[in-house]
Design a protein around this motif. Sequence first.
Motif, PDB file in Angstrom:
ATOM      1  N   PRO A   2       0.813  -1.218   0.000  1.00 16.92           N
ATOM      2  CA  PRO A   2       0.000   0.000   0.000  1.00 16.92           C
ATOM      3  C   PRO A   2       0.847   1.268   0.000  1.00 16.92           C
ATOM      4  CG  PRO A   2      -0.016  -1.030   2.154  1.00 16.92           C
ATOM      5  CD  PRO A   2       0.727  -1.956   1.241  1.00 16.92           C
ATOM      6  N   ALA A   3       0.251   2.324  -0.530  1.00 18.29           N
ATOM      7  CA  ALA A   3       0.934   3.611  -0.589  1.00 18.29           C
ATOM      8  C   ALA A   3      -0.053   4.719  -0.258  1.00 18.29           C
ATOM      9  CB  ALA A   3       1.539   3.826  -1.970  1.00 18.29           C
ATOM     10  N   ARG A   4       0.479   5.907  -0.056  1.00 23.20           N
ATOM     11  CA  ARG A   4      -0.341   7.069   0.282  1.00 23.20           C
ATOM     12  C   ARG A   4      -0.022   8.180  -0.700  1.00 23.20           C
ATOM     13  NH1 ARG A   4       0.172  11.305   5.017  1.00 23.20           N
ATOM     14  NH2 ARG A   4       2.375  10.957   4.707  1.00 23.20           N
ATOM     15  N   ILE A   5      -1.059   8.827  -1.217  1.00 25.63           N
ATOM     16  CA  ILE A   5      -0.895   9.977  -2.111  1.00 25.63           C
ATOM     17  C   ILE A   5      -1.401  11.203  -1.371  1.00 25.63           C
ATOM     18  CG2 ILE A   5      -1.623  11.055  -4.276  1.00 25.63           C
ATOM     19  CD1 ILE A   5      -1.889   8.279  -5.469  1.00 25.63           C
ATOM     20  N   TYR A   6      -0.565  12.224  -1.297  1.00 28.97           N
ATOM     21  CA  TYR A   6      -0.942  13.437  -0.581  1.00 28.97           C
ATOM     22  C   TYR A   6      -0.164  14.623  -1.140  1.00 28.97           C
ATOM     23  CZ  TYR A   6       3.477  12.807   1.934  1.00 28.97           C
ATOM     24  OH  TYR A   6       4.804  12.661   2.249  1.00 28.97           O
ATOM     25  N   GLN A   7      -0.604  15.825  -0.765  1.00 26.02           N
ATOM     26  CA  GLN A   7       0.115  17.036  -1.122  1.00 26.02           C
ATOM     27  C   GLN A   7       0.968  17.436   0.056  1.00 26.02           C
ATOM     28  OE1 GLN A   7      -2.771  19.902  -2.562  1.00 26.02           O
ATOM     29  NE2 GLN A   7      -1.417  20.395  -4.229  1.00 26.02           N
ATOM     30  N   ARG A   8       2.185  17.870  -0.227  1.00 29.88           N
ATOM     31  CA  ARG A   8       3.106  18.263   0.823  1.00 29.88           C
ATOM     32  C   ARG A   8       2.561  19.493   1.563  1.00 29.88           C
ATOM     33  NH1 ARG A   8       8.980  17.800  -0.124  1.00 29.88           N
ATOM     34  NH2 ARG A   8       8.216  17.372  -2.184  1.00 29.88           N
ATOM     35  N   PRO A   9       2.456  19.437   2.882  1.00 33.53           N
ATOM     36  CA  PRO A   9       1.961  20.609   3.606  1.00 33.53           C
ATOM     37  C   PRO A   9       3.026  21.696   3.697  1.00 33.53           C
ATOM     38  CG  PRO A   9       2.521  18.872   5.132  1.00 33.53           C
ATOM     39  CD  PRO A   9       2.696  18.301   3.749  1.00 33.53           C
ATOM     40  N   LYS A  10       2.581  22.905   3.921  1.00 30.20           N
ATOM     41  CA  LYS A  10       3.517  24.019   4.074  1.00 30.20           C
ATOM     42  C   LYS A  10       4.235  23.878   5.400  1.00 30.20           C
ATOM     43  CE  LYS A  10       2.766  28.359   5.220  1.00 30.20           C
ATOM     44  NZ  LYS A  10       2.443  29.741   5.323  1.00 30.20           N
ATOM     45  N   ASN A  11       5.521  24.039   5.384  1.00 25.99           N
ATOM     46  CA  ASN A  11       6.324  23.972   6.583  1.00 25.99           C
ATOM     47  C   ASN A  11       5.988  25.154   7.487  1.00 25.99           C
ATOM     48  OD1 ASN A  11       8.339  23.867   8.502  1.00 25.99           O
ATOM     49  ND2 ASN A  11       9.947  23.406   7.035  1.00 25.99           N
ATOM     50  N   ALA A  12       5.983  24.953   8.780  1.00 27.44           N
ATOM     51  CA  ALA A  12       5.664  26.031   9.706  1.00 27.44           C
ATOM     52  C   ALA A  12       6.719  27.127   9.693  1.00 27.44           C
ATOM     53  CB  ALA A  12       5.525  25.473  11.119  1.00 27.44           C
ATOM     54  N   MET A  13       7.901  26.816   9.216  1.00 25.25           N
ATOM     55  CA  MET A  13       8.980  27.798   9.224  1.00 25.25           C
ATOM     56  C   MET A  13       9.076  28.577   7.911  1.00 25.25           C
ATOM     57  SD  MET A  13      10.070  27.470  12.207  1.00 25.25           S
ATOM     58  CE  MET A  13      11.507  28.480  12.159  1.00 25.25           C
ATOM     59  N   GLN A  14       8.240  28.296   6.949  1.00 24.73           N
ATOM     60  CA  GLN A  14       8.306  28.997   5.682  1.00 24.73           C
ATOM     61  C   GLN A  14       7.089  29.891   5.497  1.00 24.73           C
ATOM     62  OE1 GLN A  14       7.215  25.055   3.368  1.00 24.73           O
ATOM     63  NE2 GLN A  14       7.820  26.586   1.927  1.00 24.73           N
ATOM     64  N   SER A  15       7.327  31.037   4.872  1.00 27.51           N
ATOM     65  CA  SER A  15       6.225  31.960   4.645  1.00 27.51           C
ATOM     66  C   SER A  15       5.629  31.773   3.258  1.00 27.51           C
ATOM     67  CB  SER A  15       6.705  33.405   4.811  1.00 27.51           C
ATOM     68  OG  SER A  15       7.728  33.685   3.877  1.00 27.51           O
ATOM     69  N   GLY A  16       6.392  31.274   2.324  1.00 23.96           N
ATOM     70  CA  GLY A  16       5.906  31.074   0.971  1.00 23.96           C
ATOM     71  C   GLY A  16       5.259  29.724   0.784  1.00 23.96           C
ATOM     72  N   LYS A  17       4.847  29.455  -0.442  1.00 21.99           N
ATOM     73  CA  LYS A  17       4.169  28.196  -0.753  1.00 21.99           C
ATOM     74  C   LYS A  17       4.979  27.346  -1.730  1.00 21.99           C
ATOM     75  CE  LYS A  17      -0.335  30.178   0.041  1.00 21.99           C
ATOM     76  NZ  LYS A  17      -1.559  30.676  -0.552  1.00 21.99           N
ATOM     77  N   ALA A  18       6.300  27.442  -1.668  1.00 21.21           N
ATOM     78  CA  ALA A  18       7.155  26.686  -2.572  1.00 21.21           C
ATOM     79  C   ALA A  18       7.019  25.188  -2.313  1.00 21.21           C
ATOM     80  CB  ALA A  18       8.612  27.099  -2.391  1.00 21.21           C
ATOM     81  N   ARG A  19       6.932  24.418  -3.374  1.00 21.67           N
ATOM     82  CA  ARG A  19       6.865  22.956  -3.359  1.00 21.67           C
ATOM     83  C   ARG A  19       5.625  22.404  -2.672  1.00 21.67           C
ATOM     84  NH1 ARG A  19      12.415  20.643  -1.359  1.00 21.67           N
ATOM     85  NH2 ARG A  19      11.282  18.769  -1.845  1.00 21.67           N
ATOM     86  N   THR A  20       4.583  23.215  -2.493  1.00 20.24           N
ATOM     87  CA  THR A  20       3.354  22.706  -1.891  1.00 20.24           C
ATOM     88  C   THR A  20       2.343  22.262  -2.935  1.00 20.24           C
ATOM     89  OG1 THR A  20       2.428  24.923  -1.743  1.00 20.24           O
ATOM     90  CG2 THR A  20       3.607  24.120   0.190  1.00 20.24           C
ATOM     91  N   ALA A  21       2.605  22.525  -4.201  1.00 18.49           N
ATOM     92  CA  ALA A  21       1.675  22.129  -5.257  1.00 18.49           C
ATOM     93  C   ALA A  21       1.921  20.694  -5.731  1.00 18.49           C
ATOM     94  CB  ALA A  21       1.789  23.080  -6.443  1.00 18.49           C
TER      95      ALA A  21
END
Length: 92
Positions: A2-21
Motif C-alpha cells: 500500500p501507498a499514500r498519495i498526498y500534497q506536501r503541507p507548508k512547513n511552519a517555518m516557511q512563509s511562501g508556498k514553494a513545493r506545496t503544489a
Amino acid sequence: MPARIYQRPKNAMQSGKARTADWLLEFAPAEAKRPDPLMGWAGSGDTQQQVILTFETEADARAYADKYGIAVHVTPTPPRRLKLQSYADNFR
C-alpha cells in the motif's frame, strides 16, 4: 504494497508556498523498525520506505499507481484558511 498519495503541507517555518503544489506517493512501511544492537539506531530491511515519488497532479500519481498495481489511499488537501487581521488587533 500500500501507498499514500498526498500534497506536501507548508512547513511552519516557511512563509511562501514553494513545493506545496506537488503530489507525493509514499509507500507504507512493510515491517516495523528495530534498534540496531551496535549503534542503537532504528532501522529495517524495508527499502521501499525510503522512496517518495513526486508528481505534478493527483491524476498523474493515481495513473502511476494503477499502472504498477499499487493500492493507494489518497489524503485530500485541507482547505487553506486565511486569518486576516490588522496590526491594531495586537493591542486590543
